[in-house]
Design a protein around this motif. Structure first.
Motif, PDB file in Angstrom:
ATOM      1  N   ILE A   1      49.942  52.717  11.974  1.00 61.65           N
ATOM      2  CA  ILE A   1      49.051  51.643  12.431  1.00 61.65           C
ATOM      3  C   ILE A   1      49.318  50.422  11.566  1.00 61.65           C
TER       4      ILE A   1
ATOM      5  N   LEU B   1      42.780  54.240  19.871  1.00 60.09           N
ATOM      6  CA  LEU B   1      44.066  54.935  19.786  1.00 60.09           C
ATOM      7  C   LEU B   1      43.898  56.297  20.451  1.00 60.09           C
TER       8      LEU B   1
ATOM      9  N   THR C   1      39.842  52.474  15.692  1.00 61.23           N
ATOM     10  CA  THR C   1      40.352  51.937  14.428  1.00 61.23           C
ATOM     11  C   THR C   1      39.841  50.510  14.254  1.00 61.23           C
TER      12      THR C   1
ATOM     13  N   THR D   1      50.982  51.032  16.972  1.00 60.83           N
ATOM     14  CA  THR D   1      49.695  50.384  17.213  1.00 60.83           C
ATOM     15  C   THR D   1      49.528  49.202  16.257  1.00 60.83           C
TER      16      THR D   1
END
Length: 293
Positions: free
Chosen positions: A179, A92, A145, A82
């Protein structure tokens, strides 16, 4: 089962089934120990071929039976890493699937302590972390996020997830999801005219110097991986220097930083005044490269 005979049954009478008769199916029972794994069961009729039949191909059948743990589950995250643009929020998704044989209640927890301090990570609105999982029916839990606008392209972190059986927390599975900030890369070089070329001067027997500026257009700290020059017609090897005259073998640039540089080239004593030469400088940062001069 698996090539081992479990039981053998003999039927003394067998009536035809509909539409030619009113007979019903003949049944019998065999016991076996259900060990974990895949098992193959084979049923054979008229083992010794005592009955004369028009068809023999329907006297044999095979079936497979998979034995699994009653309570097993798995977690699956994004297939690719991601990557999120600075100043934005991205969802996510984590997929929860019971792979055991029974329906049960499970709880999903997460640990975001390995993310940069100014990032936020939380369940999306309406997301439920306590779920009832039915075998082979996946459910998805979404998380949001958010990354601040001043995040650099080399920032990254990891969120860990733990899915536990409510009745026995020792039955669980984990997932780690990386991430990253979406990294932008770019390099620009311009001379005094604002173009990606520069002109310098030097008297015979001295060093010709040419001024230019290099700028990091990306959002992460960059360091040159290579600096190369094409051969000038005067011969010799050009070199790179900072504004103070110090020779540089690599260039480090902060995000958005501009740096003044000079290209040096020895001017041969035999050079005729008014003549010129040229060379191309190529600077590489990661996969990005830029040429000037």
């Amino acid at each position: 089962m698996n090539g081992v005979e479990l039981t053998r049954e003999r039927f003394t009478e067998s009536e035809p089934v509909a539409p030619s008769g009113e007979g019903g199916p003949q049944t019998f029972t065999a016991e076996f120990t259900a060990e974990l794994g895949m098992h193959e069961f084979e049923l054979v009729l008229d083992v010794n071929q005592n009955i004369t039949e028009q068809r023999e191909d329907n006297n044999h059948a095979v079936a497979s039976y998979l034995v699994v743990e009653p309570y097993v589950a798995e977690l699956n995250g994004p297939i690719e890493t991601t990557r999120i643009n600075p100043g934005t929020t991205q969802t996510l998704s984590v997929q929860l699937t019971a792979t055991g044989s029974r329906t049960a209640d499970w709880t999903l927890t997460y640990d975001d302590s390995n993310l940069p301090e100014d990032w936020t990570f939380q369940p999306s609105s309406g997301a439920t972390l306590s779920v009832e999982l039915t075998p082979e029916l996946s459910q998805t839990v979404d998380f949001d996020t958010s990354i601040p606008s001043d995040a650099l392209g080399d920032e990254s972190g990891v969120v860990s997830f733990l899915l536990s059986l409510n009745d026995d927390a020792s039955v669980n599975t984990t997932l780690y999801v990386p991430i990253e900030v979406f990294r932008t890369r770019g390099l620009d070089m311009v001379g005094a005219t604002g173009l990606n070329s520069s002109m310098g001067q030097g008297r015979p027997g001295t060093v010709a110097k040419s001024w230019f500026m290099v700028e990091n257009l990306g959002n992460a700290v960059e360091t040159t991986t290579s600096i190369t020059w094409t051969a000038p017609s005067w011969g010799g090897s050009p070199s790179l220097h900072d504004a103070d005259g110090n020779e540089l073998f690599s260039v480090n640039l902060q995000p958005g930083e501009e740096k003044e540089l000079l290209a040096y080239l020895d001017t041969p004593v035999s050079t005729t005044i008014g003549t010129s030469t040229e060379t191309t400088l190529t600077m590489c940062m990661g996969e990005w490269r830029r040429g000037a001069l």
